[in-house]
Enzyme design. Sequence first.
Site, PDB file in Angstrom:
ATOM      1  N   LYS A 266      38.969  48.902  24.348  1.00 17.60           N
ATOM      2  CA  LYS A 266      38.187  48.231  25.376  1.00 17.60           C
ATOM      3  C   LYS A 266      36.704  48.246  25.002  1.00 17.60           C
ATOM      4  O   LYS A 266      36.238  49.162  24.327  1.00 17.60           O
ATOM      5  CB  LYS A 266      38.331  48.960  26.713  1.00 17.60           C
ATOM      6  CG  LYS A 266      39.703  48.978  27.342  1.00 17.60           C
ATOM      7  CD  LYS A 266      39.680  49.808  28.626  1.00 17.60           C
ATOM      8  CE  LYS A 266      41.050  49.931  29.268  1.00 17.60           C
ATOM      9  NZ  LYS A 266      41.494  48.664  29.870  1.00 17.60           N
ATOM     10  N   ARG A 340      52.480  49.627  31.384  1.00 13.87           N
ATOM     11  CA  ARG A 340      53.858  49.147  31.568  1.00 13.87           C
ATOM     12  C   ARG A 340      54.842  49.878  30.651  1.00 13.87           C
ATOM     13  O   ARG A 340      56.033  49.953  30.958  1.00 13.87           O
ATOM     14  CB  ARG A 340      53.907  47.635  31.352  1.00 13.87           C
ATOM     15  CG  ARG A 340      53.608  47.169  29.949  1.00 13.87           C
ATOM     16  CD  ARG A 340      53.222  45.706  29.887  1.00 13.87           C
ATOM     17  NE  ARG A 340      51.925  45.468  30.513  1.00 13.87           N
ATOM     18  CZ  ARG A 340      51.393  44.254  30.681  1.00 13.87           C
ATOM     19  NH1 ARG A 340      52.059  43.184  30.286  1.00 13.87           N
ATOM     20  NH2 ARG A 340      50.208  44.119  31.233  1.00 13.87           N
TER      21      ARG A 340
END
Length: 488
Positions: A266, A340
């Site tokens: 990020k 996920r």
Amino acid sequence: MLAIRLLAEPERLDVLALPVRPAAEAEPSAQPVPVAAVLPDGVADELAALVPVAQLGGDAGQTWTQVRPGRVPARLLPFGIGAGDEAAWRRAGAALARTAAGTEHVTLLLPATATPAAVRGLVEGLLLASYRFRLGADRAAPALSAVDLVAQDPADYVDVVASARTTAEMTRLARDLVNMPSSVKNPEWFAGQVADAAAGVPDLHLRVREPDELAAAGFGGIIAVGAGSANGPRLVELDWRPAGARMHVVLVGKGITFDTGGISIKPRAGMKLMRKDMGGAAAVVAATLGAAMLRLPVRVTTLAPLAENMVSGAAFRPGDVIRHYGGATSETTNSDAEGRLVLADALAYAVREHQPDLLVDLATLTGANAVALGKRTAALYSEDDRLAGDLLAAVDAAGEAAWRMPLPTDYVDYLSSDLADLYSAPDQGAGSVVAALYLREFLGELRDRWVHVDMSAPSWTEGGDAELTPGATGWGVRSLLRWLDTLG
């Protein structure tokens, strides 16, 4: 935490809070609400004269401070209650907590007609808006210390005050867990906090799986995401087993204690608040603790897959194939779509080992949640209209916000991988929707008894509003407890 007592008669009158309602038809202005206790001499007339002068409209969230030197009470705090329903009283309680911040003690006179739901909202608002979190040397901003609620018959409100207190305490616990910096918070620390909170609670069982056990049992998603960190992953399993429970619910919460994005790193701006990426795990753990404290007659098993997604030579890579619990495989297209992967393990384990009646997962999963619904609203996915409706009703009653989103079948093809069973994060867009469809692939026969809540955006707020204070919101704890309370 703010101390709240129920009394039949006031014991102190130094600071007196009195409710004000909006004007009814043919009334010139807002009106003081008749209360259960006798007011000190002159206060009723003074309040009636003050309301129009102070331009108090009686809306929930409006407050006024009237200083009365040398008299009793020394301060009057008239506050608006709006429509007078639970939501309005919650907002009123929050506004009062802010107005009286730093005050040692407030006596609040309840209307004789106050409903238990109204008092529940009031107590939640008071307790949640007085929350503070700070680790610095300077003292945190002052908060209200104590409130006495004076009622005509205090016994009418004992149960709802106790329930509101537990709900607020667990929401505050979730806020504490999320607010804690990741220099302190890692998977082992989080698991230890759960163990401390669960200690001594009857019929509550805790199991924590450490890295070697996770690897041996085939939790490939959790192991992969945690592989790049010096702080190994964990799986917390917390089980509330009341005698005679006829319903079994499994709650699953994403628990990434810090998320760099891994090799798909990020930017700095996207990383600085990633201590909040375990907000789902905090919410489901706190809700399960709350269910046990409230002795709700439904069995609740919570699974919190915990990992720290770091960059190192051991970190998993885009293009790796991960084998999840139960054997399904994922081709990882983006190491910043790590949540996920850990949820997939936990969901597959829940279905295979627990076979619950209902399964709900909460996750700070995608930035697409905020793009679609803004900062205050979670995205809710389910194939079952009744289940979705019941949970949305609980969210609304709790004073939180969610919106049901679609699960379009034509997007399922986006998940097809030539190398593995599934792509973990396809590039075609619809990020929150496709993430939900990916998770659904691990549910087997439970896919029509499942709810996924993407609550990344509402898990955090930069400024205080109503019962929220800057930082972690504890989103989901109140909603889950409301919903679980309907299942017994």
